[in-house]
Write a protein that holds these residues in place. Structure first.
Motif, PDB file in Angstrom:
ATOM      1  N   THR A   1       0.830  -1.206   0.000  1.00 58.63           N
ATOM      2  CA  THR A   1       0.000   0.000   0.000  1.00 58.63           C
ATOM      3  C   THR A   1       0.862   1.253   0.000  1.00 58.63           C
ATOM      4  OG1 THR A   1      -1.630  -1.205   1.294  1.00 58.63           O
ATOM      5  CG2 THR A   1      -1.866   1.186   1.217  1.00 58.63           C
TER       6      THR A   1
ATOM      7  N   ILE B   1      -5.935  -6.082  -1.111  1.00 54.84           N
ATOM      8  CA  ILE B   1      -7.256  -5.611  -0.710  1.00 54.84           C
ATOM      9  C   ILE B   1      -7.879  -6.557   0.302  1.00 54.84           C
ATOM     10  CG2 ILE B   1      -9.596  -5.250  -1.540  1.00 54.84           C
ATOM     11  CD1 ILE B   1      -7.665  -3.110  -2.256  1.00 54.84           C
TER      12      ILE B   1
ATOM     13  N   ARG C   1      -8.895  -5.715   4.155  1.00 57.69           N
ATOM     14  CA  ARG C   1     -10.280  -5.861   4.604  1.00 57.69           C
ATOM     15  C   ARG C   1     -10.416  -6.793   5.798  1.00 57.69           C
ATOM     16  NH1 ARG C   1     -14.393  -4.184   1.347  1.00 57.69           N
ATOM     17  NH2 ARG C   1     -13.814  -3.859  -0.825  1.00 57.69           N
TER      18      ARG C   1
ATOM     19  N   SER D   1     -15.472   1.624   1.501  1.00 53.74           N
ATOM     20  CA  SER D   1     -14.066   1.200   1.430  1.00 53.74           C
ATOM     21  C   SER D   1     -13.696   0.837   0.008  1.00 53.74           C
ATOM     22  CB  SER D   1     -13.829  -0.012   2.331  1.00 53.74           C
ATOM     23  OG  SER D   1     -14.038   0.334   3.670  1.00 53.74           O
ATOM     24  N   THR D   2     -14.620   0.170  -0.679  1.00 54.40           N
ATOM     25  CA  THR D   2     -14.367  -0.215  -2.062  1.00 54.40           C
ATOM     26  C   THR D   2     -14.046   1.018  -2.902  1.00 54.40           C
ATOM     27  OG1 THR D   2     -15.912  -2.034  -1.761  1.00 54.40           O
ATOM     28  CG2 THR D   2     -15.334  -1.459  -4.032  1.00 54.40           C
TER      29      THR D   2
ATOM     30  N   HIS E   1     -10.610   2.354  -2.002  1.00 57.05           N
ATOM     31  CA  HIS E   1      -9.546   1.500  -2.549  1.00 57.05           C
ATOM     32  C   HIS E   1      -9.363   1.736  -4.044  1.00 57.05           C
ATOM     33  CE1 HIS E   1     -10.239  -1.534   0.971  1.00 57.05           C
ATOM     34  NE2 HIS E   1      -9.431  -0.542   1.313  1.00 57.05           N
TER      35      HIS E   1
ATOM     36  N   LEU F   1      -5.705   0.808  -5.263  1.00 54.11           N
ATOM     37  CA  LEU F   1      -5.459  -0.485  -4.626  1.00 54.11           C
ATOM     38  C   LEU F   1      -6.369  -1.550  -5.231  1.00 54.11           C
ATOM     39  CD1 LEU F   1      -5.199   0.660  -0.901  1.00 54.11           C
ATOM     40  CD2 LEU F   1      -3.360  -0.354  -2.251  1.00 54.11           C
ATOM     41  N   ASP F   2      -7.438  -1.126  -5.849  1.00 52.75           N
ATOM     42  CA  ASP F   2      -8.420  -2.058  -6.400  1.00 52.75           C
ATOM     43  C   ASP F   2      -8.810  -1.567  -7.791  1.00 52.75           C
ATOM     44  OD1 ASP F   2     -10.077  -4.192  -6.533  1.00 52.75           O
ATOM     45  OD2 ASP F   2     -11.430  -3.544  -4.910  1.00 52.75           O
TER      46      ASP F   2
ATOM     47  N   ARG G   1       1.053   5.709  -5.327  1.00 54.11           N
ATOM     48  CA  ARG G   1       0.611   5.463  -3.948  1.00 54.11           C
ATOM     49  C   ARG G   1       1.640   5.998  -2.955  1.00 54.11           C
ATOM     50  NH1 ARG G   1      -1.160   0.304  -5.670  1.00 54.11           N
ATOM     51  NH2 ARG G   1       0.684  -0.688  -4.809  1.00 54.11           N
TER      52      ARG G   1
ATOM     53  N   PHE H   1      -2.443   7.006   3.014  1.00 51.48           N
ATOM     54  CA  PHE H   1      -3.566   6.158   3.439  1.00 51.48           C
ATOM     55  C   PHE H   1      -3.647   6.082   4.958  1.00 51.48           C
ATOM     56  CE2 PHE H   1      -2.491   4.582  -0.760  1.00 51.48           C
ATOM     57  CZ  PHE H   1      -3.735   4.359  -1.346  1.00 51.48           C
TER      58      PHE H   1
ATOM     59  N   ASP I   1      -9.940   5.883   5.724  1.00 49.09           N
ATOM     60  CA  ASP I   1     -11.104   5.003   5.778  1.00 49.09           C
ATOM     61  C   ASP I   1     -11.509   4.779   7.231  1.00 49.09           C
ATOM     62  OD1 ASP I   1     -13.064   3.184   5.363  1.00 49.09           O
ATOM     63  OD2 ASP I   1     -11.820   1.715   4.289  1.00 49.09           O
TER      64      ASP I   1
END
Ligand SMILES: Nc1ncnc2c1ncn2[C@@H]1O[C@H](COP(=O)(O)OP(=O)(O)O)[C@@H](O)[C@H]1O
Ligand SMILES: [Mg+2]
Lengths: 407, 224
Positions: A308, A401, A405, B47-48, B51, B56-57, B82, B88, B167
């Motif tokens: 990250t 991810i 989570r 969160s999605t 990200h 990140l996603d 990033r 973050f 987040d």
């Protein structure tokens, strides 16, 4: 190495316990130390066996033996000429005339077949195997003999005792049967070359005594050549050259005729043992794989965080590999030290001796050769690195991810 | 001046034969120095979205612009972006347990290639500014929850990113500590002009933001 890798390496070196050295690591290290130790000790001992065997074969036997092609003996005059020709060769260190014959040695109760080898013991013709006389004198006068260690033991004799040598003269059979010639000799020295067969069947005497015991006109059975150290491995070639020089009336036997095959076999066996023991290291590599897998699992959140924060998978893999690898290298080196200790202990122990009649020599000796240790290190390092890299591939498949989570 | 924008972002998950549309054509814009809050019920996709905005996603569809440049999670520079342009903060502090507060904060700088000594010095200065001068050499488990979040905030800020994605940064904190962290975010935003996207289900706190988005049933809407 980038800064992150350097940073982690520094952290690890400062406090290995806090950073990586966990339970699974202990088994990994133990496995490597043990397997590398056994591999290394095995090689040390086999190398020792190979070197001892080679040393004794080359030290206690002639490098090239010369006999007359037609007769059992070389006359003194011929020998004189031969010796001066041979000595002019710059590869030849020493030419020793000798008389050899099979005779019998007897104490009060026992008779043993032995090989009698006669030499001169003067400044002009020094006895070439003096270094193997471990007890008593290596300089014989007429009437004195040197007896092989095991032979002396078998016959219950020691230095200073007398021993009866019997020569059955087959050409002097009378109506009363065999008419042996026999003499008493004083044991002046004990011969111990380490070559089992020689030590249990050899008796050394002076040429004079042999000539009179055997009742022959003064002559030699053969000439023994010792080559200069650098030329020994070239014996076959040198023998061929000498053969051309001396003509076909003499037979030349380089040491390689009898022993090279044996030494090659031992060398091959040594590397075979090495390959087999390398599998032990590979098996200890399974511990490495599981230790690395455990680390990746334990540190999965940390790996996700580093990703990250912008670190690459390659960098994370490298920093883990570096830490585990360094530990692995330390373990391999410890294993080599352990192997040295192990081979030292095997060498010094007294409850197991090589069987001389099976292995030719009877003392187990370890030789720690730098080249062999290098090979042990490189092969182990290669196997262990493979076992480190393989599980690190899991990092590529990790889903950051999911990790972020699910904590 | 826009520093972060997401347009028509859609994301769905296949869950037991049924596809769940977590995000449908979400649009979001963040100006330099602005503070944007995203609220919504638990499990609605906040969160999605964060990200996806943080590379990140991967979204199923949509465009993301950072500093005016179109970017996506799969690109080679994503890690660099990033590291350099984004900070973050998560609901859980995600500090590395085996590193001290100072070392944790220094990580992004070290990854960026700053020398280890210099990175640690920057980290110390930053932690001092955040009132943690007494905690530099503590390990995360020796810090209170509020302190842990402040340390992770410092870590998000060390490379001076223009954008910080947070987040539910106070989601795990008691009200006192929560207040402490919010104050800090507001101060940082004012002092250094960092833009924040903060996911929170605390509507009170969301009011501190310059604009608030609400996410419900996959649709993101700007609250008046
Ligand atoms: N890998 C996945 N597979 C299936 N569903 C997922 C996956 N990841 C998230 N979801 C679902 O997406 C929805 C949004 O999750 P999330 O973005 O974490 O919500 P929030 O942060 O608003 O609580 C949730 O219903 C969650 O169950
Ligand atoms: Mg969430």
């Amino acid at each position: 190495m980038n800064n992150l890798e350097r940073f982690y390496l520094g952290r690890y070196l400062q406090a290995p316990k806090r950073n990586l050295l966990r339970f699974s690591f202990v088994f990994m290290i133990l496995g490597i130390v043990l397997s590398v130790g056994i591999l290394s000790a095995g090689l040390n001992l086999f190398q020792g066996y190979e070197s001892s065997l080679r040393e004794v074969l080359l030290g206690s036997f002639p490098h090239i033996a010369i006999q007359d092609a037609d007769s059992d003996y070389i006359s003194m005059e011929d020998a004189e000429k031969l010796i001066s020709t041979l000595k002019s060769n710059d590869k030849v260190e020493m030419v020793t005339p000798t008389v050899t014959y099979s005779v019998m040695a007897a104490n009060d109760t026992r008779v043993r077949g032995v090989s009698l080898n006669a030499y001169y013991f003067d400044a002009h013709n020094p006895f070439p195997y003096a270094k193997y006389v471990k007890e008593g004198s290596s300089q014989l006068a007429d009437g004195e003999i040197i007896v092989g260690k095991y032979l002396a033991k078998e016959l219950g004799k020691k230095c200073g005792d007398t021993l009866k040598i019997v020569y059955p003269q087959l050409d002097k059979i009378s109506a009363m049967g065999l008419f042996p010639s026999e003499r008493l000799y004083k044991i002046a020295g004990i011969y111990s070359s380490g070559f089992y067969e020689s030590d249990r069947s050899q008796i050394i005497c002076t040429i004079n005594d042999a000539v009179s015991l055997l009742n022959i006109t003064p002559s030699y059975a053969k000439l023994e050549l010792r080559l200069k150290p650098g030329a020994i491995d070239d014996a076959t070639h040198i023998a061929e050259q000498l053969q051309q020089q001396l003509g076909l009336s003499y037979l030349l036997y380089p040491w390689t005729t009898f022993s090279a095959g044996l030494l090659r076999l031992v060398t091959m066996e040594k590397w075979l043992i090495f390959i087999i023991f390398s599998f032990l290291v590979l098996i200890s590599g399974i511990n490495v794989i599981s230790a690395v897998t455990t680390i990746i699992f334990d540190k999965r959140n940390e790996i996700a965080v580093l990703r990250t924060l912008g670190s690459s998978n390659a960098s994370i893999k490298r920093l883990l590999a570096l830490q585990v690898g360094l530990t692995g290298i330390a373990a391999i080196i410890s294993g080599q030290l352990f192997g040295a200790l192990l081979s030292f202990l095997v060498e010094k122990q007294s409850w197991y001796h090589l069987k001389g009649d099976v292995y030719f020599i009877d003392s187990l000796q370890a030789t720690i050769s730098p080249l062999n240790q290098m090979v042990v290190f490189l092969v182990s390092a290669l196997l262990i690195s493979g076992c480190i890299w393989y599980p690190l591939k899991q990092i590529d498949k990790m889903q950051i991810i999911e990790l972020l989570r699910n904590s | 001046m826009l520093c972060l924008a997401g347009y028509e972002i859609s994301k769905s998950y296949i869950d037991s034969d049924q596809s769940i549309h977590v995000l449908t054509d979400a649009n979001l814009e963040l100006n330099e120095g602005e503070m944007v809050a995203i609220t919504g019920q638990s499990g609605c996709g906040k969160s999605t979205l964060l990200h996806i905005l943080g590379l990140l996603d991967k979204p199923d569809k949509g465009r993301i612009l950072i500093g005016g440049r179109e970017v996506h999670a799969g690109m080679a520079e994503a890690a660099m972006i990033r590291n350099q342009e984004l900070g973050f903060v998560f609901q859980f502090h995600y500090l590395v347990e085996d590193l001290t507060a100072k070392e944790n904060v220094a990580l992004p700088a070290i990854i960026a290639g700053v020398s280890i000594g210099k990175a640690q010095k920057q980290a110390s200065e930053l932690l001092e500014r955040l009132g943690l001068s007494q905690r530099l050499n503590r390990y995360p488990n020796q810090l209170s929850g509020g302190e842990q979040q402040r340390v992770s905030l410092a870590r998000a800020l060390i490379n001076k990113p223009k954008i910080v994605l947070a987040d539910e940064p106070t989601g795990n904190l008691d009200p006192d500590h929560s207040e402490e962290v919010w104050q800090m975010i507001i101060n940082l935003n004012k002092q250094f002009g960092q833009a924040f996207v903060i996911v929170t289900h605390d509507h009170e706190s969301a009011r501190l933001a310059s604009s608030t988005y609400n996410l419900a049933k996959g649709y993101l809407s700007l609250c008046p």
